[in-house]
Design a protein around this motif. Structure first.
Motif, PDB file in Angstrom:
ATOM      1  N   PRO A   8       0.852  -1.190   0.000  1.00  0.00           N
ATOM      2  CA  PRO A   8       0.000   0.000   0.000  1.00  0.00           C
ATOM      3  C   PRO A   8       0.885   1.235   0.000  1.00  0.00           C
ATOM      4  CG  PRO A   8      -0.630  -1.528   1.746  1.00  0.00           C
ATOM      5  CD  PRO A   8       0.657  -2.016   1.184  1.00  0.00           C
ATOM      6  N   THR A   9       0.614   2.134  -0.920  1.00  0.00           N
ATOM      7  CA  THR A   9       1.490   3.292  -1.043  1.00  0.00           C
ATOM      8  C   THR A   9       1.473   4.117   0.230  1.00  0.00           C
ATOM      9  OG1 THR A   9      -0.346   4.308  -2.177  1.00  0.00           O
ATOM     10  CG2 THR A   9       1.478   3.516  -3.533  1.00  0.00           C
ATOM     11  N   GLU A  10       0.379   4.025   0.981  1.00  0.00           N
ATOM     12  CA  GLU A  10       0.296   4.804   2.220  1.00  0.00           C
ATOM     13  C   GLU A  10       1.410   4.397   3.181  1.00  0.00           C
ATOM     14  OE1 GLU A  10      -2.491   2.875   1.292  1.00  0.00           O
ATOM     15  OE2 GLU A  10      -3.052   4.515  -0.021  1.00  0.00           O
ATOM     16  N   ASN A  11       1.826   3.126   3.097  1.00  0.00           N
ATOM     17  CA  ASN A  11       2.886   2.658   3.978  1.00  0.00           C
ATOM     18  C   ASN A  11       4.151   3.475   3.829  1.00  0.00           C
ATOM     19  OD1 ASN A  11       2.120   0.693   5.670  1.00  0.00           O
ATOM     20  ND2 ASN A  11       2.329  -0.946   4.180  1.00  0.00           N
ATOM     21  N   GLY A  12       4.553   3.659   2.582  1.00  0.00           N
ATOM     22  CA  GLY A  12       5.742   4.446   2.325  1.00  0.00           C
ATOM     23  C   GLY A  12       5.576   5.855   2.849  1.00  0.00           C
ATOM     24  N   ASP A  13       4.367   6.394   2.645  1.00  0.00           N
ATOM     25  CA  ASP A  13       4.146   7.773   3.054  1.00  0.00           C
ATOM     26  C   ASP A  13       4.094   7.899   4.567  1.00  0.00           C
ATOM     27  OD1 ASP A  13       4.161   8.381   0.477  1.00  0.00           O
ATOM     28  OD2 ASP A  13       1.999   8.600   0.254  1.00  0.00           O
ATOM     29  N   LEU A  14       3.580   6.859   5.218  1.00  0.00           N
ATOM     30  CA  LEU A  14       3.551   6.867   6.678  1.00  0.00           C
ATOM     31  C   LEU A  14       4.977   6.924   7.228  1.00  0.00           C
ATOM     32  CD1 LEU A  14       1.212   6.667   8.710  1.00  0.00           C
ATOM     33  CD2 LEU A  14       1.834   4.265   9.005  1.00  0.00           C
ATOM     34  N   ALA A  15       5.862   6.125   6.620  1.00  0.00           N
ATOM     35  CA  ALA A  15       7.256   6.121   7.046  1.00  0.00           C
ATOM     36  C   ALA A  15       7.885   7.493   6.815  1.00  0.00           C
ATOM     37  CB  ALA A  15       8.033   5.041   6.293  1.00  0.00           C
ATOM     38  N   LEU A  16       7.525   8.095   5.678  1.00  0.00           N
ATOM     39  CA  LEU A  16       8.069   9.417   5.364  1.00  0.00           C
ATOM     40  C   LEU A  16       7.642  10.422   6.425  1.00  0.00           C
ATOM     41  CD1 LEU A  16       9.598  11.092   3.209  1.00  0.00           C
ATOM     42  CD2 LEU A  16       7.387  11.551   2.172  1.00  0.00           C
ATOM     43  N   LEU A  17       6.346  10.404   6.731  1.00  0.00           N
ATOM     44  CA  LEU A  17       5.810  11.330   7.723  1.00  0.00           C
ATOM     45  C   LEU A  17       6.472  11.109   9.079  1.00  0.00           C
ATOM     46  CD1 LEU A  17       3.544  13.478   7.982  1.00  0.00           C
ATOM     47  CD2 LEU A  17       2.099  11.657   8.889  1.00  0.00           C
TER      48      LEU A  17
END
Lengths: 347, 253
Positions: A8-17
């Protein structure tokens, strides 16, 4: 499941955040009078935690190389060392041995990363076309050669003493030891999370699909029009650059580098962590690394309560690690969280 | 003028001359079959033409330029696409990803686009997905789209490989034994598909042992023997040629 759906692309973004938040909070400690207090029992956890997030960068790079692209790199520590020495030699002031040029640390860190990437480029330019096991031998040899260069060119690399007097940017801003440790963990951990986000993004994109296709069958990947040598070189260089970043951060945290920090033990630890967690799954390799480093931490405490000498205990620890590896290979050959079908291992 | 031609190809493996002064030429829009006994050099010829191996001597010309020794990825991007004799599906990837991989010009296959997840990459990926799903539906693999391709049956792998090559929208399609290990019904289906592609303008070259289907399908038949062209012509004429009967169908018939 398809690539874009599976991770899920949100995973990468969660890590970024989360990564950016960590860096900001860590920065807050450094520039404001805000102070953290650690119970003394937690010191060792935070220290191992810092080492874990640094090694985390190593395992992420290795996972890009091996987990996704299938490149067997048994010399990962070499790029870690090049990043560390590059950063240290450019930034060190009044080093006892070797060269210290005293440039500002951000420049030194940049040079360390670029130097590691260039060494990676050099290794791949000569060897990336080799089949898996031969690449393993070349990378292993390259790491050993670099290690003896660092030990033997005393005038340049400081021999066994290494490079001392490397600036410690966080220590320079925070005098209080507790806060310093917490801030360091947050800042480096944040950087690792940002790296996780970046790696997740590129491997969940069509780019990662090409990498996994190379791992599966290089000739097929070529016959559908992909320049596999370019992709393999890129994956290798990106992994090397990440290792270089880890090395640079290590030097700036530790304030000194020496050959003793860059033994084959580092390569072994990140490889075991990756295989234990499950290659080709970024969060799994980090978790696997956490298990193997956590085990070391637990065993440190266990030493105090077991009635054996530390020599014996060290051997017992190796036996335990070995048994865990045997168990994983026997029962979960793709790693604890690895996907056996995706890695093509027989269950 | 011919679209694809090989002139005097020679390839030796050790002391064995697998291909020995072989010359073939294919015009745009043709549907050509290649037959020959085992070891006649059919697959070696394919490998030489598609850049998988470099011929020791001779030249390969494609679309007006010499491409001898050019790597397969280069040729694939220019529209010369092949399949393999033993199917080489990417076992550790899903059926859908196998097909999507082949999509040409996907900006998301570059680092920066992938890292910043650019709009062009996402737009391209949406159309790639649509196209891949269309192809899978055409080959009746759509119900297996999320299955790992290592779990497919032999015939399904043949279909998958064909679907993957079509994703590249090739000018010339070179198929190495597309009917091997495929049941008769599926063979007919694949043959129909190939004919359809050819009618829409694709040039197709097929290596096959399954003579019955092949002779019905192709416009022209080339027979290889011991690394050379033995006979080249209309299927009916070729199959009634004495030399072919001698070499391929067994002497004394």
């Amino acid at each position: 499941m398809s690539v874009l759906d599976r991770v899920p692309t949100e995973n990468g973004d969660l890590a970024l955040l989360a990564g950016v938040c960590c860096v900001l909070i860590g920065g807050l400690f450094a520039v404001t009078p805000l102070r953290a207090q650690l119970p003394s029992a937690l010191y060792v956890f935070v220290e191992v935690g810092i080492l874990f997030v640094i090694y985390g960068l190593l395992v992420l790079g290795l996972d890009l190389q091996y987990g996704h692209t299938g490149l067997v790199n048994f010399g990962h520590v070499a790029f870690f060392a090049v990043g560390a020495y590059g950063t240290a030699m450019l930034s060190a002031q009044d080093t006892f041995a070797g060269i210290g040029l005293g440039y500002p640390w951000p420049l030194a860190l940049g040079v360390g990363v670029v130097a590691a990437a260039l060494v990676g480029l050099g290794v791949s330019a000569t060897s990336i076309r080799l089949r898996g096991d031969f690449l393993a031998i070349v990378t292993l040899a390259a790491a050993e050669i670099l290690h003896s260069i660092f030990v033997n060119f005393e005038g340049i690399f400081g021999g066994n003493v290494g490079i001392l007097g490397v600036p410690r940017p966080i220590a320079a801003l925070v005098s209080d030891a507790d806060t310093r440790l917490v801030a360091t963990l947050l800042v480096i951990g944040g950087i690792t999370l940002v790296a996780l986000a970046g790696i997740t993004r590129i491997t969940s994109a069509p780019y990662g699909r090409v990498l996994r296709a190379i791992r599966a069958d290089e000739l097929v990947t070529r016959s559908v029009g992909k320049s596999t040598v370019t992709y393999k070189t890129q994956a290798f260089v990106y992994g090397a650059a990440l290792a270089g970043l880890a090395g640079g951060l290590f030097a700036l945290y530790n304030g000194a580098v020496a050959p003793g920090f860059f033994t084959i033990q580092v390569t072994v630890t990140v490889w075991i962590g990756m295989l234990l967690g499950g290659a080709a799954n970024h969060r799994a390799v980090l978790a696997g690394l956490a298990i193997i480093m956590g085990l070391r931490l637990i065993s440190r405490f266990a030493l105090d309560v077991t009635p054996v000498s530390s020599d014996v205990f060290a051997s017992i620890r190796l036996i335990v690690v070995g048994l865990i590896l045997v168990a994983v290979i026997r029962y979960r050959p793709a790693g604890i969280w690895g996907d056996a079908q995706e890695l093509g291992v027989d269950r | 003028m011919s679209l694809l031609s090989a002139d005097d190809l020679v390839k030796e493996f050790g002391g064995l001359r697998a291909v020995d002064g072989l010359s073939v030429s294919v015009d745009a829009g043709e549907l050509v079959g290649v037959i020959g006994p085992n070891g006649a050099g059919k697959s070696t010829m394919f490998n030489c033409i598609s850049g998988v191996i470099t011929p020791d001597e001779g030249a390969v010309t494609y679309d007006g330029t010499e491409v001898t020794g050019d790597p397969p990825e280069e040729l694939a991007r220019r529209g010369l696409v092949r399949t393999f004799q033993s199917t080489r599906e990417l076992k550790t990837m899903t059926v859908r990803d196998n097909v999507r991989l082949a999509a040409p010009d996907q900006p998301g296959e570059r680092t920066l686009s992938a890292l910043f997840r650019t709009e062009s990459m996402q737009a391209a990926e949406r159309s790639v997905r649509t196209r891949a799903d269309e192809l899978l539906a055409t080959f009746e693999l759509d119900h297996l789209a999320d299955e790992y391709s290592g779990n497919l049956s032999g015939g399904q792998r043949k279909l998958l490989e064909l679907a993957r090559t079509l994703m590249l929208d090739p000018e010339v399609l070179m198929l190495d034994e597309p009917f091997a290990g495929v049941n008769p019904t599926l063979t007919d289906e694949i043959a129909d598909r190939i004919r359809e592609l050819n009618e829409n303008g694709m040039t197709v070259v097929i290596i096959e042992h399954e003579l019955e289907t092949l002779t019905e399908l192709v416009d022209r038949l080339i027979v290889l023997q011991q690394g050379r062209v033995l006979v080249d012509g209309q299927p009916e004429a070729v199959l009634s040629d004495d030399r072919v009967i001698e070499a391929y169908l067994g002497g004394g018939v």
